[in-house]
Design a protein around this motif. Structure first.
Motif, mmCIF file in Angstrom:
data_model
loop_
_atom_site.group_PDB
_atom_site.id
_atom_site.type_symbol
_atom_site.label_atom_id
_atom_site.label_comp_id
_atom_site.label_asym_id
_atom_site.label_seq_id
_atom_site.Cartn_x
_atom_site.Cartn_y
_atom_site.Cartn_z
ATOM 1 N N VAL A 71 0.839 -1.205 0.000
ATOM 2 C CA VAL A 71 0.000 0.000 0.000
ATOM 3 C C VAL A 71 0.872 1.251 0.000
ATOM 4 O O VAL A 71 0.565 2.235 -0.692
ATOM 5 C CB VAL A 71 -0.950 -0.016 1.207
ATOM 6 N N ALA A 72 1.968 1.223 0.759
ATOM 7 C CA ALA A 72 2.863 2.390 0.771
ATOM 8 C C ALA A 72 3.507 2.601 -0.593
ATOM 9 O O ALA A 72 3.714 3.740 -1.018
ATOM 10 C CB ALA A 72 3.939 2.210 1.838
ATOM 11 N N ALA A 73 3.810 1.515 -1.309
ATOM 12 C CA ALA A 73 4.471 1.633 -2.600
ATOM 13 C C ALA A 73 3.600 2.308 -3.637
ATOM 14 O O ALA A 73 4.105 2.960 -4.556
ATOM 15 C CB ALA A 73 4.897 0.243 -3.099
ATOM 16 N N VAL A 74 2.282 2.149 -3.508
ATOM 17 C CA VAL A 74 1.374 2.742 -4.505
ATOM 18 C C VAL A 74 0.449 3.781 -3.888
ATOM 19 O O VAL A 74 -0.440 4.300 -4.570
ATOM 20 C CB VAL A 74 0.529 1.638 -5.189
ATOM 21 N N GLY A 75 0.654 4.124 -2.615
ATOM 22 C CA GLY A 75 -0.253 5.050 -1.941
ATOM 23 C C GLY A 75 0.159 6.507 -1.982
ATOM 24 O O GLY A 75 -0.636 7.388 -1.652
#
Length: 586
Positions: free
Chosen positions: A447-451
């Motif tokens: 989620v952090a990678a695409v958030g």
């Protein structure tokens, strides 16, 4: 700047496709064995059978050779053939993309209608000069944005299809099959966009040109249209990101309604390690993101006019006065309820099984009832708050830091954000799970990678606009140092709105982590994680709705708390607000 955006798009595309191409080898499993299982579950995995598959697909040459061969085929317009059934990939990708684009169009209509409904009261009151303090749509908008798409899809399926029989439950055979998936996708997206637009409008109506126009006899309609044009340029990138997310992020909804879209195709191909089909699906999603980004950028530049082709003027930080007793009570009540439920649940045992009390209704012994295995729901939501909320807060902080850093490189940030935003959290979850295994940590990393793209796009737009403000030109003219301008003017103008945007997206990060748990890519049983709880309770939602409603209500409380915190009074540090050039252009 255009060259930088192009380079960033190409660089992000290469990285994404490279990681996808390495998926079978990242998992640590033998790709030949995975393909054999996908083709025939009964066939014995003998050495001869596995060697045959390796020779057939060229797996013996290694991942880089396989990736290079695929990229060479893409240049020739050939996406290869499926490793599982041998069919050509391109027709399958185009078919799934057509379905997803149709669904995106229907969901976008729902999103825009809801966005208009949420921001119309503020627009009307602002145009009439009766807007005072904070707006009243923040709570409803946040509640809508916090609804889990997969749970909303299931509830719509249960109520409108099973109980009332108004719409077909599954399949893709006509316009009537569009309604339920479009509602499930469009309602949360409308809540997000409606909140962003509603949050931007009060700052516009506080600008001096509004009072000047009103005293000059301009009608409320003219002022409303000018205010919308003034507020829209910084928000247009968000509209593009949401539109692309409606296509690539619809995996759970497509799964619930058995819609053969591109997201579901990508998920199925990843589970079967059908690398060519997965690469084709991700390539289609990324290209869609790039095209949408270019369209949005063209529209934004046209709205800015010829005088501000590369930048606009910043919206001042929203200033809220006395928001009223009700708005002060909302965060307090939400925080207290969350603390009570989570604290009470932490005192109980979440893994205790009582088969004699399966799906029991709420009672004194089990205040929120029990699940299908007789486990106490209150205990599970309490213990599940730690992996769900803790991970969401960490992702929110990381995304804010990344956005603030990349926001000062708008030429690079814009292209990379558009490209990475096209990769759904589910696909990122698959890639991370392949490398580190499914779990809460892997879901958080995914989620952090695409958030961060939505926040980075917001920060980049604000940085561009703030740098173009006339009072900063005056500061440069009188000899102010770049560091002084950065710390006293640019950072305060950017950090506040982006921070409120990050807090507003906190429930969305929690939902993304829950969605990965729902699809089996996050926390694994028997851990009490909210998304996993929803997945386990959905088969029994008609008989025991409390098991699914408990984590949903907590997500709604989190949304109410987040939107209340995002509207705290902010005092801008710059004493010379920008005079909007758009006032003379409209």
């Amino acid at each position: 700047m255009r060259a930088g955006a192009l380079v960033s798009r190409l660089g992000a595309l290469v990285v994404i496709l490279g990681v996808v191409g390495l998926l079978p080898w990242l998992s640590g499993r033998d790709p030949a064995l995975s393909i054999l299982r996908a083709r025939s579950a009964e066939q014995e995995p003998t050495k001869e059978a596995l060697d045959t598959i390796r020779r057939e697909l060229g797996l013996g040459s290694g991942p880089l050779r396989a990736l290079g061969d695929w990229l060479g085929g893409v240049v020739r317009g050939d996406l290869g053939r499926s490793w599982v059934d041998g069919a050509e990939v391109l027709p399958s990708v185009l078919s799934g993309l057509a379905v997803s684009l149709t669904l995106m169009g229907a969901a976008l209509v729902v999103t825009l209608v809801l966005t208009v409904a949420l921001c119309t009261p503020t627009l009307v009151r602002g145009a009439l000069g009766t807007l005072r303090g904070s707006t009243s749509t923040g709570g409803p908008a946040a509640a809508l944005a916090a609804l889990p798409e997969f749970l909303l899809a299931t509830l719509l399926l249960l109520i409108l299809s099973v109980w009332l029989g108004w719409f077909p439950p599954y399949g893709w055979r006509g316009p009537q099959h569009l309604v339920l998936p479009a509602l499930a996708l469009g309602i949360p997206a409308g809540g997000i966009l409606g909140r962003l637009v509603d949050d931007a409008l009060p700052a516009v109506f506080e600008e001096r040109w509004v009072g000047l126009w009103r005293s000059s006899g301009c009608t409320p309609g003219v002022i409303a249209r000018a205010a919308l044009r003034r507020a829209m340029p910084p928000l247009l990138p968000q509209f593009g990101l949401v539109a692309v997310a409606l296509t690539g992020g619809a995996v759970a909804v497509e799964t619930v309604f058995a819609v053969p879209g591109i997201g579901r195709t990508a998920l199925g191909s990843a589970e079967a390690q059908d690398l060519p089909l997965l690469q084709g699906s991700v390539l289609a999603l990324v290209l869609l993101g790039v095209v949408a980004g270019v369209i949005i950028e063209v529209a934004r530049r046209r709205m800015l006019g010829p005088g501000l082709r590369d930048a606009a003027l910043s919206l001042p930080a929203r200033m809220t006065g006395d928001a009223g007793r009700l708005n002060r009570l909302v965060p307090a009540i939400s925080a207290v309820l969350l603390a009570v439920v989570i604290g009470w649940g932490l005192l109980l045992e979440p893994l205790h099984l009582d088969t004699t009390a399966r799906l029991a209704a709420p009672s004194w012994n089990h205040p929120l009832g029990t699940d299908s295995l007789g486990r106490d729901v209150l205990a599970r939501v309490g213990h599940g708050a730690v992996p769900t909320l803790g991970a969401a807060v960490l992702v929110c902080v990381c995304s804010f830091v990344i956005a603030m850093v990349l926001g000062f490189l708008p030429g690079i940030t814009t292209g990379a954000a558009e490209t990475i935003n096209a990769v759904p959290p589910v696909i990122a979850g698959i890639l991370v799970a392949a490398a580190v295994g499914p779990g809460t940590a892997g879901a958080s990393i995914a989620v952090a990678a695409v958030g961060w793209p939505a926040l980075a796009a917001h920060a980049a737009a604000l940085v561009q606009e703030t740098r173009a403000a006339m009072h900063l030109s005056a500061q440069r003219a009188i000899g102010s140092s770049p560091f002084w301008i950065l710390t006293r003017h640019v950072l305060p103008a950017v950090a506040g709105p982006v921070a409120r945007h990050a807090v507003l997206r906190l429930p969305g990060f929690a939902l993304a982590i829950a969605a990965l748990g729902f699809l089996g890519l996050g926390a694994q049983p028997p851990k009490p994680e909210w998304g996993l709880m929803l997945a386990e309770s959905l088969p029994y939602v008609e008989r025991a709705p409390w098991a699914a409603l408990a984590p949903t209500v907590l997500l709604l409380l989190l949304a109410a708390l987040a939107v209340s915190l995002s509207t705290l009074p902010v005092k801008p540090r710059s004493s010379l607000p920008a005079v909007p050039k758009v006032a003379s252009d409209v």
